[in-house]
Design a protein around this motif. Sequence first.
Motif, PDB file in Angstrom:
ATOM      1  N   HIS A   1       0.852  -1.190   0.000  1.00 23.50           N
ATOM      2  CA  HIS A   1       0.000   0.000   0.000  1.00 23.50           C
ATOM      3  C   HIS A   1       0.889   1.241   0.000  1.00 23.50           C
ATOM      4  CE1 HIS A   1      -0.006  -1.443   4.252  1.00 23.50           C
ATOM      5  NE2 HIS A   1      -0.388  -0.253   4.672  1.00 23.50           N
ATOM      6  N   PRO A   2       1.234   1.686  -1.234  1.00 26.95           N
ATOM      7  CA  PRO A   2       2.140   2.833  -1.403  1.00 26.95           C
ATOM      8  C   PRO A   2       1.438   4.168  -1.181  1.00 26.95           C
ATOM      9  CG  PRO A   2       1.459   1.975  -3.537  1.00 26.95           C
ATOM     10  CD  PRO A   2       0.885   1.049  -2.506  1.00 26.95           C
ATOM     11  N   ASN A   3       2.269   5.195  -0.991  1.00 31.59           N
ATOM     12  CA  ASN A   3       1.764   6.565  -0.929  1.00 31.59           C
ATOM     13  C   ASN A   3       1.313   7.031  -2.316  1.00 31.59           C
ATOM     14  OD1 ASN A   3       2.510   6.673   1.742  1.00 31.59           O
ATOM     15  ND2 ASN A   3       4.262   8.017   1.433  1.00 31.59           N
ATOM     16  N   ALA A   4       0.630   8.170  -2.336  1.00 28.84           N
ATOM     17  CA  ALA A   4       0.292   8.815  -3.616  1.00 28.84           C
ATOM     18  C   ALA A   4       1.531   9.562  -4.112  1.00 28.84           C
ATOM     19  CB  ALA A   4      -0.883   9.766  -3.429  1.00 28.84           C
ATOM     20  N   GLY A   5       2.575   8.797  -4.410  1.00 31.12           N
ATOM     21  CA  GLY A   5       3.867   9.359  -4.793  1.00 31.12           C
ATOM     22  C   GLY A   5       4.678   9.741  -3.581  1.00 31.12           C
ATOM     23  N   PRO A   6       5.963  10.001  -3.753  1.00 30.47           N
ATOM     24  CA  PRO A   6       6.779  10.496  -2.636  1.00 30.47           C
ATOM     25  C   PRO A   6       6.285  11.886  -2.232  1.00 30.47           C
ATOM     26  CG  PRO A   6       8.136   9.832  -4.532  1.00 30.47           C
ATOM     27  CD  PRO A   6       6.725   9.889  -5.001  1.00 30.47           C
ATOM     28  N   PRO A   7       6.410  12.274  -0.963  1.00 29.56           N
ATOM     29  CA  PRO A   7       5.969  13.613  -0.569  1.00 29.56           C
ATOM     30  C   PRO A   7       6.783  14.696  -1.278  1.00 29.56           C
ATOM     31  CG  PRO A   7       7.139  12.510   1.227  1.00 29.56           C
ATOM     32  CD  PRO A   7       6.919  11.488   0.162  1.00 29.56           C
ATOM     33  N   ASN A   8       6.106  15.782  -1.665  1.00 32.96           N
ATOM     34  CA  ASN A   8       6.815  16.899  -2.303  1.00 32.96           C
ATOM     35  C   ASN A   8       7.469  17.794  -1.246  1.00 32.96           C
ATOM     36  OD1 ASN A   8       4.813  18.646  -1.263  1.00 32.96           O
ATOM     37  ND2 ASN A   8       3.601  18.542  -3.135  1.00 32.96           N
ATOM     38  N   GLU A   9       8.009  18.930  -1.664  1.00 39.74           N
ATOM     39  CA  GLU A   9       8.744  19.784  -0.723  1.00 39.74           C
ATOM     40  C   GLU A   9       7.858  20.389   0.358  1.00 39.74           C
ATOM     41  OE1 GLU A   9       8.244  22.191  -4.612  1.00 39.74           O
ATOM     42  OE2 GLU A   9       8.469  20.113  -3.979  1.00 39.74           O
ATOM     43  N   PHE A  10       6.535  20.330   0.152  1.00 42.36           N
ATOM     44  CA  PHE A  10       5.593  20.824   1.164  1.00 42.36           C
ATOM     45  C   PHE A  10       5.014  19.695   2.011  1.00 42.36           C
ATOM     46  CE2 PHE A  10       5.308  23.769  -2.495  1.00 42.36           C
ATOM     47  CZ  PHE A  10       5.821  24.905  -1.885  1.00 42.36           C
ATOM     48  N   GLY A  11       5.539  18.479   1.803  1.00 43.52           N
ATOM     49  CA  GLY A  11       5.035  17.331   2.548  1.00 43.52           C
ATOM     50  C   GLY A  11       3.688  16.842   2.056  1.00 43.52           C
ATOM     51  N   GLU A  12       3.312  17.235   0.836  1.00 45.18           N
ATOM     52  CA  GLU A  12       2.024  16.824   0.270  1.00 45.18           C
ATOM     53  C   GLU A  12       2.243  15.771  -0.808  1.00 45.18           C
ATOM     54  OE1 GLU A  12       0.636  20.620  -0.993  1.00 45.18           O
ATOM     55  OE2 GLU A  12      -0.082  21.191   1.000  1.00 45.18           O
ATOM     56  N   TYR A  13       1.145  15.155  -1.242  1.00 45.05           N
ATOM     57  CA  TYR A  13       1.225  14.028  -2.172  1.00 45.05           C
ATOM     58  C   TYR A  13       0.485  14.383  -3.454  1.00 45.05           C
ATOM     59  CZ  TYR A  13       2.743  11.836   2.115  1.00 45.05           C
ATOM     60  OH  TYR A  13       3.427  11.560   3.265  1.00 45.05           O
ATOM     61  N   ASP A  14       1.153  14.175  -4.590  1.00 43.90           N
ATOM     62  CA  ASP A  14       0.693  14.739  -5.849  1.00 43.90           C
ATOM     63  C   ASP A  14      -0.011  13.768  -6.791  1.00 43.90           C
ATOM     64  OD1 ASP A  14       1.837  17.223  -5.156  1.00 43.90           O
ATOM     65  OD2 ASP A  14       3.800  16.591  -5.897  1.00 43.90           O
ATOM     66  N   GLU A  15       0.137  12.470  -6.596  1.00 43.19           N
ATOM     67  CA  GLU A  15      -0.348  11.547  -7.625  1.00 43.19           C
ATOM     68  C   GLU A  15      -1.870  11.416  -7.610  1.00 43.19           C
ATOM     69  OE1 GLU A  15       1.765   7.854  -7.716  1.00 43.19           O
ATOM     70  OE2 GLU A  15       3.639   8.826  -8.298  1.00 43.19           O
ATOM     71  N   THR A  16      -2.439  11.592  -8.770  1.00 41.82           N
ATOM     72  CA  THR A  16      -3.888  11.475  -8.935  1.00 41.82           C
ATOM     73  C   THR A  16      -4.303  10.012  -8.890  1.00 41.82           C
ATOM     74  OG1 THR A  16      -3.715  11.246 -11.327  1.00 41.82           O
ATOM     75  CG2 THR A  16      -3.900  13.497 -10.440  1.00 41.82           C
ATOM     76  N   PRO A  17      -5.588   9.741  -8.662  1.00 43.00           N
ATOM     77  CA  PRO A  17      -6.063   8.348  -8.704  1.00 43.00           C
ATOM     78  C   PRO A  17      -5.709   7.655 -10.016  1.00 43.00           C
ATOM     79  CG  PRO A  17      -7.742   9.752  -7.727  1.00 43.00           C
ATOM     80  CD  PRO A  17      -6.650  10.665  -8.211  1.00 43.00           C
ATOM     81  N   GLU A  18      -5.835   8.373 -11.134  1.00 46.14           N
ATOM     82  CA  GLU A  18      -5.582   7.763 -12.446  1.00 46.14           C
ATOM     83  C   GLU A  18      -4.112   7.392 -12.611  1.00 46.14           C
ATOM     84  OE1 GLU A  18      -9.201   9.758 -12.119  1.00 46.14           O
ATOM     85  OE2 GLU A  18      -7.209  10.702 -11.944  1.00 46.14           O
ATOM     86  N   LEU A  19      -3.232   8.296 -12.199  1.00 44.71           N
ATOM     87  CA  LEU A  19      -1.796   8.034 -12.321  1.00 44.71           C
ATOM     88  C   LEU A  19      -1.376   6.880 -11.420  1.00 44.71           C
ATOM     89  CD1 LEU A  19       0.992   8.770 -13.389  1.00 44.71           C
ATOM     90  CD2 LEU A  19       1.165  10.522 -11.610  1.00 44.71           C
ATOM     91  N   MET A  20      -1.876   6.876 -10.207  1.00 43.53           N
ATOM     92  CA  MET A  20      -1.519   5.813  -9.271  1.00 43.53           C
ATOM     93  C   MET A  20      -2.056   4.458  -9.751  1.00 43.53           C
ATOM     94  SD  MET A  20      -1.822   6.064  -5.169  1.00 43.53           S
ATOM     95  CE  MET A  20      -0.840   4.948  -4.155  1.00 43.53           C
TER      96      MET A  20
END
Length: 318
Positions: free
Chosen positions: A268-287
């Motif tokens: 169960h991976p994250n929605a991508g690695p966290p960005n510089e703001f600690g947020e997650y960028d990957e959309t449902p479609e990309l993931m």
Amino acid sequence: MEDIRQVLANRILVLDGAMGTMIQRHTLEEEDFRGERFKDHPVSLKGNNDLLSITRPDIIKDIHAAYFAAGADIAETNTFSGTTIAQADYQLEEAVYDLNYQSARIAKEAANEFTAKEPHKPRFVAGSMGPTNRTASISPDVNNPGFRAITFEELTAAYKIQAKALLDGGVDLFLVETVFDTLNAKAALFAIAELQEEEGTAIPVMVSGTITDASGRTLSGQTTKAFLISLEHMPLLSIGLNCALGAKELRPYLQVLDKEASFFVSAHPNAGPPNEFGEYDETPELMAAQIKDFLDEGLVNIIGCCCGTTPEHIKAIT
């Protein structure tokens, strides 16, 4: 209910997504975490998400229902920090049994409701047992490498309280997750084994480690293969990886487990690695597109999502 092993023999099961991400959508205040029971508690409780199973059970049940409606087969209880060790930060050690029991009961209620509506798709509840905020293998003091902030015995005792409450609350399996120190995980597994023997039960156990960065190692220094070797003497349902990385970054390490493990494999991976703001960028479609590669390659038996994900991610994956 159908045995989860029989279901896994026939199809891939979907684990739910992030609990914290969904709780954040509610923009809760201190009063939500305190409720009536803890209104006079001496320290701030805001951010203690596990406590919401007692003070705002409506929110937690709605989150479980949203993930089940999106297609999840397994819900994780809202107990990632549900040990006396982690709850000591909030001076809430005395609430730990109730916190875990109520979390399990809420998740089981939601699971039973969906199983009743769709008997062909039984829903399961996994008792989430996080790593705690201590490590048994690494010193927190760089000037004293032999020092340990916690002992194996202390970890075992804390995990046993949590496991007992989860069992009493009705979980179908245990999930020892986000393992960054295998010695901590061994304490959890030892506690579960003792409890199972005392209670005369045989509830399946999942273990999920976390690769902390591109080095491909856990925080305590193990490669994926070493992590597996350290735990393969236990009679596990599954072994897998979660958190820290996105699906694309997890793939090479899942390939190791697929090749070497004698258990079912989970991710169960994250929605991508966290960005510089600690947020997650990957959309449902990309993931979902990245996870489809896991499925095409036959890498996993249980697939879900971790930090930054929502029911929309689970729906796309399902």
